[in-house]
Design a protein around this motif. Structure first.
Motif, PDB file in Angstrom:
ATOM      1  N   ARG A  76     -16.472   7.578 -14.039  1.00  0.00           N
ATOM      2  CA  ARG A  76     -16.334   8.134 -15.237  1.00  0.00           C
ATOM      3  C   ARG A  76     -15.022   8.068 -15.752  1.00  0.00           C
ATOM      4  NH1 ARG A  76     -19.316  10.480 -11.591  1.00  0.00           N
ATOM      5  NH2 ARG A  76     -17.775  11.998 -11.022  1.00  0.00           N
ATOM      6  N   PHE A  77     -14.644   7.020 -16.669  1.00  0.00           N
ATOM      7  CA  PHE A  77     -13.371   6.942 -17.162  1.00  0.00           C
ATOM      8  C   PHE A  77     -12.812   7.725 -18.179  1.00  0.00           C
ATOM      9  CE2 PHE A  77     -15.219   2.982 -15.092  1.00  0.00           C
ATOM     10  CZ  PHE A  77     -14.133   2.353 -14.589  1.00  0.00           C
ATOM     11  N   THR A  78     -11.631   8.163 -18.199  1.00  0.00           N
ATOM     12  CA  THR A  78     -10.874   8.987 -19.403  1.00  0.00           C
ATOM     13  C   THR A  78      -9.688   7.961 -19.489  1.00  0.00           C
ATOM     14  OG1 THR A  78     -11.908  11.090 -18.639  1.00  0.00           O
ATOM     15  CG2 THR A  78     -10.003  11.145 -20.165  1.00  0.00           C
ATOM     16  N   TYR A  79      -9.566   7.621 -20.789  1.00  0.00           N
ATOM     17  CA  TYR A  79      -8.210   6.662 -21.060  1.00  0.00           C
ATOM     18  C   TYR A  79      -7.208   7.815 -21.657  1.00  0.00           C
ATOM     19  CZ  TYR A  79     -11.112   2.762 -20.035  1.00  0.00           C
ATOM     20  OH  TYR A  79     -12.082   1.960 -19.293  1.00  0.00           O
ATOM     21  N   SER A  80      -5.742   7.297 -21.613  1.00  0.00           N
ATOM     22  CA  SER A  80      -5.022   7.994 -22.253  1.00  0.00           C
ATOM     23  C   SER A  80      -4.998   8.000 -23.734  1.00  0.00           C
ATOM     24  CB  SER A  80      -3.408   7.198 -21.705  1.00  0.00           C
ATOM     25  OG  SER A  80      -3.618   5.739 -22.375  1.00  0.00           O
ATOM     26  N   ASP A  81      -5.897   7.623 -24.285  1.00  0.00           N
ATOM     27  CA  ASP A  81      -5.958   7.657 -25.773  1.00  0.00           C
ATOM     28  C   ASP A  81      -6.900   8.746 -26.167  1.00  0.00           C
ATOM     29  OD1 ASP A  81      -8.293   6.068 -25.194  1.00  0.00           O
ATOM     30  OD2 ASP A  81      -7.731   4.580 -26.602  1.00  0.00           O
TER      31      ASP A  81
END
Length: 177
Positions: A76-81
């Protein structure tokens, strides 16, 4: 002159050769995918374009589960944007010791080899960019540093042209005894 040309071509070919996973066979600690990717893990990473500029940073929360030689790795990825993404890998050890992996955005199968502390994955990923989807190739290397930390470096290319690099640091929680 002909011999000089042959010599230069041979030298160029040797210089272009890439490392092989078997080069790491003696390295410790020994990587067992079903041990390291079992339970909860976290990773922090970034994508750098071909000029080295960091264009995306991200955090990954992962859960690995195993039944015999088959594992599921839920990423589960959470990007800086602020955007998010999920990738669920199914990993299968082959009779010859190699690995095959599938995920919803992977074209066909990822093919992997493990030796010593290293894993090398090669696969094609469907990558969405600005409303379009591109199929890009990954040459993905992971190195187990100790029982908790793994470093990952993946080169991304399209039609053999270098596009950039993904770097990750994986971490397992400390075992509470």
């Amino acid at each position: 002159m002909r011999y000089l040309t042959i010599f230069c071509l041979a030298l160029w070919l040797v210089g272009c050769s890439s490392p092989q996973v078997r080069d790491y066979a003696a390295e410790q600690p020994r990587l067992e995918l079903s041990d390291y990717f079992n339970g909860e893990l976290e990773a922090w990473g970034m994508f750098q374009n071909r000029s080295g500029e960091v264009v995306k940073r991200f955090h990954v929360a992962m859960t690995g589960t195993w039944e015999g030689d088959t594992g599921v790795l839920d990423e589960r990825f959470t990007y800086s944007d602020g955007t998010t993404e999920r990738r669920v890998w199914t990993l299968r050890r082959q009779a010859d010791g190699s690995w095959r992996g599938t995920a919803g955005d992977v074209v066909g199968e990822a093919v992997g080899e493990v030796a010593g502390n290293a894993l090398n994955w090669r696969y094609t990923l469907r990558l969405p960019v600005d409303g379009r989807t591109y199929e890009v190739q990954f040459d993905d290397w992971m190195y187990l540093m100790d029982g908790r930390v793994m470093l990952n470096r993946a080169r991304m290319s399209k039609w053999g042209f270098y596009l950039g690099e993904v770097t990750l640091s994986f971490s397992k929680p400390l075992a509470l005894d």
